[in-house]
Design a protein around this motif. Structure first.
Motif, PDB file in Angstrom:
ATOM      1  N   ALA A  61       0.887  -1.156   0.000  1.00  0.00           N
ATOM      2  CA  ALA A  61       0.000   0.000   0.000  1.00  0.00           C
ATOM      3  C   ALA A  61       0.927   1.207   0.000  1.00  0.00           C
ATOM      4  O   ALA A  61       1.660   1.436   0.952  1.00  0.00           O
ATOM      5  N   PHE A  62       0.915   1.930  -1.086  1.00  0.00           N
ATOM      6  CA  PHE A  62       1.956   2.924  -1.321  1.00  0.00           C
ATOM      7  C   PHE A  62       1.717   4.169  -0.465  1.00  0.00           C
ATOM      8  O   PHE A  62       0.806   4.953  -0.736  1.00  0.00           O
ATOM      9  N   PRO A  63       2.509   4.345   0.570  1.00  0.00           N
ATOM     10  CA  PRO A  63       2.282   5.469   1.490  1.00  0.00           C
ATOM     11  C   PRO A  63       2.494   6.826   0.856  1.00  0.00           C
ATOM     12  O   PRO A  63       1.888   7.806   1.263  1.00  0.00           O
ATOM     13  N   ASP A  64       3.385   6.894  -0.135  1.00  0.00           N
ATOM     14  CA  ASP A  64       3.640   8.186  -0.770  1.00  0.00           C
ATOM     15  C   ASP A  64       2.498   8.627  -1.677  1.00  0.00           C
ATOM     16  O   ASP A  64       2.521   9.724  -2.216  1.00  0.00           O
ATOM     17  N   SER A  65       1.503   7.762  -1.856  1.00  0.00           N
ATOM     18  CA  SER A  65       0.367   8.140  -2.685  1.00  0.00           C
ATOM     19  C   SER A  65      -0.802   8.621  -1.842  1.00  0.00           C
ATOM     20  O   SER A  65      -1.928   8.657  -2.277  1.00  0.00           O
ATOM     21  N   ALA A  66      -0.529   9.002  -0.568  1.00  0.00           N
ATOM     22  CA  ALA A  66      -1.611   9.413   0.317  1.00  0.00           C
ATOM     23  C   ALA A  66      -2.286  10.694  -0.160  1.00  0.00           C
ATOM     24  O   ALA A  66      -3.424  10.958   0.180  1.00  0.00           O
ATOM     25  N   GLU A  67      -1.562  11.501  -0.922  1.00  0.00           N
ATOM     26  CA  GLU A  67      -2.213  12.656  -1.529  1.00  0.00           C
ATOM     27  C   GLU A  67      -3.166  12.178  -2.628  1.00  0.00           C
ATOM     28  O   GLU A  67      -3.061  11.065  -3.128  1.00  0.00           O
ATOM     29  N   ALA A  68      -4.107  13.034  -2.988  1.00  0.00           N
ATOM     30  CA  ALA A  68      -5.033  12.683  -4.058  1.00  0.00           C
ATOM     31  C   ALA A  68      -4.258  12.420  -5.349  1.00  0.00           C
ATOM     32  O   ALA A  68      -3.316  13.142  -5.671  1.00  0.00           O
ATOM     33  N   LEU A  69      -4.654  11.371  -6.060  1.00  0.00           N
ATOM     34  CA  LEU A  69      -4.002  11.037  -7.323  1.00  0.00           C
ATOM     35  C   LEU A  69      -4.883  11.449  -8.490  1.00  0.00           C
ATOM     36  O   LEU A  69      -6.109  11.477  -8.390  1.00  0.00           O
ATOM     37  N   ALA A  70      -4.244  11.772  -9.594  1.00  0.00           N
ATOM     38  CA  ALA A  70      -4.971  12.121 -10.809  1.00  0.00           C
ATOM     39  C   ALA A  70      -4.685  11.146 -11.935  1.00  0.00           C
ATOM     40  O   ALA A  70      -5.415  11.116 -12.923  1.00  0.00           O
ATOM     41  N   SER A  71      -3.627  10.336 -11.827  1.00  0.00           N
ATOM     42  CA  SER A  71      -3.273   9.402 -12.896  1.00  0.00           C
ATOM     43  C   SER A  71      -2.407   8.287 -12.333  1.00  0.00           C
ATOM     44  O   SER A  71      -1.626   8.501 -11.397  1.00  0.00           O
ATOM     45  N   VAL A  72      -2.545   7.105 -12.916  1.00  0.00           N
ATOM     46  CA  VAL A  72      -1.754   5.929 -12.536  1.00  0.00           C
ATOM     47  C   VAL A  72      -1.400   5.177 -13.807  1.00  0.00           C
ATOM     48  O   VAL A  72      -2.212   5.094 -14.732  1.00  0.00           O
ATOM     49  N   GLU A  73      -0.210   4.611 -13.851  1.00  0.00           N
ATOM     50  CA  GLU A  73       0.211   3.870 -15.048  1.00  0.00           C
ATOM     51  C   GLU A  73       1.156   2.743 -14.644  1.00  0.00           C
ATOM     52  O   GLU A  73       1.904   2.854 -13.665  1.00  0.00           O
TER      53      GLU A  73
END
Length: 362
Positions: A163-175
């Protein structure tokens, strides 16, 4: 032409299987249907879920379908044989009674990693609110309610690997890279931290749902270890699109103001492309060397090897905003559909248009 009937509400998405023999459709009525494409028939296999379907995708072999619903659950469906399903919930645990957190709006995106038994699930976060009947004490609540919208699951064991902790901010794109080694994510709108000293409103913290535009980042992780490999900084505003290109040696990021090309093999400053249109959608050729950028203002195609623009079509020249654009996997053809239901195909690299087709009459 044929009309496939069976869904009882709006159809959100439809796509062909990789071999072109079946059609997959998803609806607001909470069902996914699989139809034969040759011949087109109103005979389908159906999967019924607990809430409206938001995303669907075949795996490469067309033996499985990944389905994401508004409830935040990703479902892996095998429509053939036993019709088996496996579910992967995205809703995190609430760690404090005094806080009500409606975090998961739905499964924004789910995809199986190539050549692996791992499933990447991206859930869209909601807002954090405070129940005024149980006031908080002094101190920050940020650390007590960790939320990671990006999780990597092991399919056989149905356990979360990372569970990627650095992605705790809102995300707009994933690849995901083509070989499945890397996972990249672009930051969305920057959400201010809640301040418990601010007066409470009836629906929680006053102004707690406000967002502002500021410097944003992109992250790259090792898909096998979960280790963050790089953090790319310097973008301005949400990174709405992110793509691995040039055989996964570079990453393209698209924010409101610029298109940047990052060299992943060398720690150098990004190359900025002078793109003229805000990227509503991005399409990449099979070898990752050609990219098409679609925006309401127009459509353009770039050769990333030479950093040259092959095609630049302004919406004014088409007499209507561009609604959709696509690039052939070979990189030799590009197509544009306008809001006036006109289809135009361009031969690349010279950008010569073919006679337009009126889709409203075809």
């Amino acid at each position: 032409q044929a009309v496939l009937r069976g869904h009882e509400d709006r159809v959100y998405q439809a796509s062909f299987s990789p071999d072109g023999t079946r059609i997959l459709s998803a609806s607001k009525d909470g069902t996914v249907r699989l139809w034969p494409s040759a011949p087109l028939e109103n005979l389908s296999r159906q999967l019924t879920l607990d809430s409206e379907v938001q995303t669907i995708e075949f795996n490469r072999e067309a033996t499985e379908v990944v389905v994401g619903t508004r409830s935040g659950i990703a479902t892996l469906w095998r429509p053939q044989g036993t019709n088996a399903t496996r579910q992967f919930p995205g809703r995190p645990e609430i760690t404090r009674e005094s806080v009500r957190r409606d975090l998961v709006k739905g499964t924004h995106w789910a995809k199986r990693l190539p050549e692996s038994d791992h499933l990447l699930v991206w859930t869209e976060e909601g807002e954090a609110t405070v129940d005024i009947r149980r006031p908080l004490g002094i101190g920050s609540i940020d650390q007590e309610l960790p939320y990671t919208p990006l999780r990597l699951w092991d399919i056989p064991s149905q356990q979360v690997l990372h569970a990627f902790p650095d992605s705790a901010e809102a995300l707009a794109s994933v690849e995901i890279s083509a070989d499945g080694r890397w996972i990249a994510a672009g930051q969305g709108e920057v959400v201010p931290h809640l301040n418990i000293h601010r007066p409470l409103a009836r629906n929680g913290y006053k102004g707690s749902n406000r967002r502002y535009q500021g410097p944003t980042s992109a992250w790259i992780w090792d898909a096998h270890t979960g280790e963050m490999l790089r953090k790319l900084e310097g973008m301005n505003g949400p990174i709405h699109r992110i793509r691995f290109v040039l055989e996964d040696t570079h990453l393209m990021t698209f924010d409101r103001q610029k298109v940047a090309l990052w060299d992943l093999e060398h720690d150098t400053l990004p190359i900025e492309l002078n793109a003229r249109h805000y990227a509503n959608a991005v399409d990449v050729s099979g070898d990752g060397a050609i990219v098409a950028i679609t925006g309401a203002g127009g459509f353009e195609v770039w050769d990333l090897v030479t950093r040259s623009r092959w095609l630049n079509v302004d919406s004014r020249a088409l007499n209507a905003p561009v609604q959709w654009g696509a690039l052939a996997r070979s990189g030799t053809l590009a197509a544009v559909v306008t809001e006036a239901s006109q289809l135009v195909v361009y031969d690349l690299p010279h950008g010569e248009p073919r006679p337009p087709i009126d889709l409203g009459r075809s």
